[in-house]
Design a protein around this motif. Structure first.
Motif, PDB file in Angstrom:
ATOM      1  N   TYR A 231      -7.355   2.152  -2.968  1.00 27.02           N
ATOM      2  CA  TYR A 231      -6.957   0.874  -2.381  1.00 27.02           C
ATOM      3  C   TYR A 231      -6.475   1.073  -0.945  1.00 27.02           C
ATOM      4  O   TYR A 231      -6.877   0.340  -0.036  1.00 27.02           O
ATOM      5  CB  TYR A 231      -5.858   0.217  -3.227  1.00 27.02           C
ATOM      6  CG  TYR A 231      -5.318  -1.032  -2.586  1.00 27.02           C
ATOM      7  CD1 TYR A 231      -5.967  -2.249  -2.761  1.00 27.02           C
ATOM      8  CD2 TYR A 231      -4.179  -0.992  -1.774  1.00 27.02           C
ATOM      9  CE1 TYR A 231      -5.494  -3.396  -2.152  1.00 27.02           C
ATOM     10  CE2 TYR A 231      -3.704  -2.135  -1.159  1.00 27.02           C
ATOM     11  CZ  TYR A 231      -4.360  -3.336  -1.352  1.00 27.02           C
ATOM     12  OH  TYR A 231      -3.899  -4.465  -0.730  1.00 27.02           O
ATOM     13  N   ASN A 232      -5.601   2.068  -0.750  1.00 27.41           N
ATOM     14  CA  ASN A 232      -5.085   2.326   0.604  1.00 27.41           C
ATOM     15  C   ASN A 232      -6.205   2.724   1.557  1.00 27.41           C
ATOM     16  O   ASN A 232      -6.217   2.300   2.712  1.00 27.41           O
ATOM     17  CB  ASN A 232      -4.005   3.412   0.558  1.00 27.41           C
ATOM     18  CG  ASN A 232      -2.712   2.901  -0.046  1.00 27.41           C
ATOM     19  OD1 ASN A 232      -2.432   1.701  -0.039  1.00 27.41           O
ATOM     20  ND2 ASN A 232      -1.926   3.807  -0.592  1.00 27.41           N
ATOM     21  N   HIS A 233      -7.141   3.528   1.081  1.00 31.83           N
ATOM     22  CA  HIS A 233      -8.269   3.942   1.924  1.00 31.83           C
ATOM     23  C   HIS A 233      -9.120   2.733   2.328  1.00 31.83           C
ATOM     24  O   HIS A 233      -9.468   2.573   3.497  1.00 31.83           O
ATOM     25  CB  HIS A 233      -9.130   4.971   1.191  1.00 31.83           C
ATOM     26  CG  HIS A 233     -10.334   5.412   1.936  1.00 31.83           C
ATOM     27  ND1 HIS A 233     -10.267   6.261   3.020  1.00 31.83           N
ATOM     28  CD2 HIS A 233     -11.646   5.101   1.780  1.00 31.83           C
ATOM     29  CE1 HIS A 233     -11.475   6.467   3.489  1.00 31.83           C
ATOM     30  NE2 HIS A 233     -12.334   5.775   2.749  1.00 31.83           N
TER      31      HIS A 233
ATOM     32  N   THR B  97      -8.212  -0.438   2.377  1.00 29.50           N
ATOM     33  CA  THR B  97      -7.416  -1.309   3.246  1.00 29.50           C
ATOM     34  C   THR B  97      -7.422  -0.778   4.675  1.00 29.50           C
ATOM     35  O   THR B  97      -7.567  -1.554   5.634  1.00 29.50           O
ATOM     36  CB  THR B  97      -5.968  -1.407   2.722  1.00 29.50           C
ATOM     37  OG1 THR B  97      -6.006  -1.904   1.390  1.00 29.50           O
ATOM     38  CG2 THR B  97      -5.131  -2.328   3.579  1.00 29.50           C
ATOM     39  N   LYS B  98      -7.296   0.536   4.831  1.00 29.91           N
ATOM     40  CA  LYS B  98      -7.322   1.156   6.153  1.00 29.91           C
ATOM     41  C   LYS B  98      -8.677   0.925   6.816  1.00 29.91           C
ATOM     42  O   LYS B  98      -8.753   0.572   8.004  1.00 29.91           O
ATOM     43  CB  LYS B  98      -7.035   2.651   6.027  1.00 29.91           C
ATOM     44  CG  LYS B  98      -7.061   3.388   7.338  1.00 29.91           C
ATOM     45  CD  LYS B  98      -6.804   4.869   7.117  1.00 29.91           C
ATOM     46  CE  LYS B  98      -7.019   5.631   8.423  1.00 29.91           C
ATOM     47  NZ  LYS B  98      -6.992   7.076   8.219  1.00 29.91           N
TER      48      LYS B  98
ATOM     49  N   PHE C  35       3.904  -0.937  -5.000  1.00 26.79           N
ATOM     50  CA  PHE C  35       3.392   0.421  -5.217  1.00 26.79           C
ATOM     51  C   PHE C  35       4.520   1.443  -5.281  1.00 26.79           C
ATOM     52  O   PHE C  35       4.457   2.398  -6.033  1.00 26.79           O
ATOM     53  CB  PHE C  35       2.405   0.823  -4.123  1.00 26.79           C
ATOM     54  CG  PHE C  35       1.037   0.216  -4.261  1.00 26.79           C
ATOM     55  CD1 PHE C  35       0.603  -0.336  -5.453  1.00 26.79           C
ATOM     56  CD2 PHE C  35       0.169   0.202  -3.183  1.00 26.79           C
ATOM     57  CE1 PHE C  35      -0.665  -0.890  -5.571  1.00 26.79           C
ATOM     58  CE2 PHE C  35      -1.091  -0.340  -3.291  1.00 26.79           C
ATOM     59  CZ  PHE C  35      -1.512  -0.891  -4.487  1.00 26.79           C
TER      60      PHE C  35
ATOM     61  N   ILE D   7      -4.565   3.711  -6.445  1.00 24.60           N
ATOM     62  CA  ILE D   7      -3.740   3.358  -5.286  1.00 24.60           C
ATOM     63  C   ILE D   7      -4.278   4.030  -4.032  1.00 24.60           C
ATOM     64  O   ILE D   7      -4.348   3.412  -2.962  1.00 24.60           O
ATOM     65  CB  ILE D   7      -2.255   3.725  -5.536  1.00 24.60           C
ATOM     66  CG1 ILE D   7      -1.669   2.802  -6.602  1.00 24.60           C
ATOM     67  CG2 ILE D   7      -1.448   3.632  -4.253  1.00 24.60           C
ATOM     68  CD1 ILE D   7      -0.271   3.188  -7.053  1.00 24.60           C
ATOM     69  N   SER D   8      -4.701   5.276  -4.157  1.00 28.47           N
ATOM     70  CA  SER D   8      -5.277   5.996  -3.019  1.00 28.47           C
ATOM     71  C   SER D   8      -6.549   5.308  -2.534  1.00 28.47           C
ATOM     72  O   SER D   8      -6.747   5.129  -1.323  1.00 28.47           O
ATOM     73  CB  SER D   8      -5.565   7.438  -3.418  1.00 28.47           C
ATOM     74  OG  SER D   8      -6.206   8.124  -2.380  1.00 28.47           O
TER      75      SER D   8
ATOM     76  N   VAL E 194       0.459  -5.269  -4.815  1.00 27.49           N
ATOM     77  CA  VAL E 194       0.372  -4.214  -3.802  1.00 27.49           C
ATOM     78  C   VAL E 194       1.708  -3.968  -3.102  1.00 27.49           C
ATOM     79  O   VAL E 194       1.915  -2.892  -2.538  1.00 27.49           O
ATOM     80  CB  VAL E 194      -0.741  -4.514  -2.777  1.00 27.49           C
ATOM     81  CG1 VAL E 194      -2.097  -4.526  -3.456  1.00 27.49           C
ATOM     82  CG2 VAL E 194      -0.497  -5.815  -2.039  1.00 27.49           C
TER      83      VAL E 194
END
Length: 154
Positions: A128-130, A132-133, A103, A125-126, A100
């Protein structure tokens, strides 16, 4: 009519000669094709984009991927901590495993991937970021609830 019959043997010989030359040419081309396929097969490994690999390593625009034939994947970054590795299935076959923290390197190597694979990578990746947020937001809410709870009289 007699002339056509007299010329036919000449044409027949020319046609036979052309066919022989064509057969020889096809045989030579198939040998070239087989030698090229041998070279390509020697360079390929059991990982996505393995044809770009030299000694199990793909270097593309300064980004280094390591082939992992055991998992049929290419790896970017440190794979020691599985909690920090995102595994992305590639539509073309195999998978991409990315730390991670790496990226940003994907954008440098975007030209290496097929459009379908790149789409899958960006989508993963999108997501994953969502996620994680959202996990961070849940943690913050839990912390606030715990603070409020500790202020309540018992």
């Amino acid at each position: 009519m007699i002339k056509n019959n007299a010329l036919n043997p000449i044409y027949v010989e020319e046609i036979k000669s052309a066919r022989r030359e064509n057969a020889v040419s096809r045989a030579e081309n198939s040998e070239e094709d087989s030698s090229f396929s041998k070279v390509l097969a020697d360079r390929q490994t059991d990982c996505p984009y393995g044809y770009l690999a030299e000694n199990g390593v793909i270097v593309y625009n300064g980004v280094v991927f390591v082939c992992d034939p055991r998992t049929n994947s290419i790896c970017l970054g440190d794979m020691n901590d599985p909690k920090e590795v995102l595994r992305i299935s590639l539509p073309s076959g195999g998978s991409l495993r990315v730390n991670v923290n790496n990226f940003g390197d994907i954008s440098k190597a975007a030209g290496m991937f097929s459009p379908e694979d790149l789409n899958a990578i960006l989508r993963a990746i999108s997501q994953y970021n969502h996620c994680t947020k959202k996990l961070y937001e849940i943690e913050q809410e839990e912390n606030e609830v715990m603070k409020l709870r500790s202020k309540l009289p018992e």
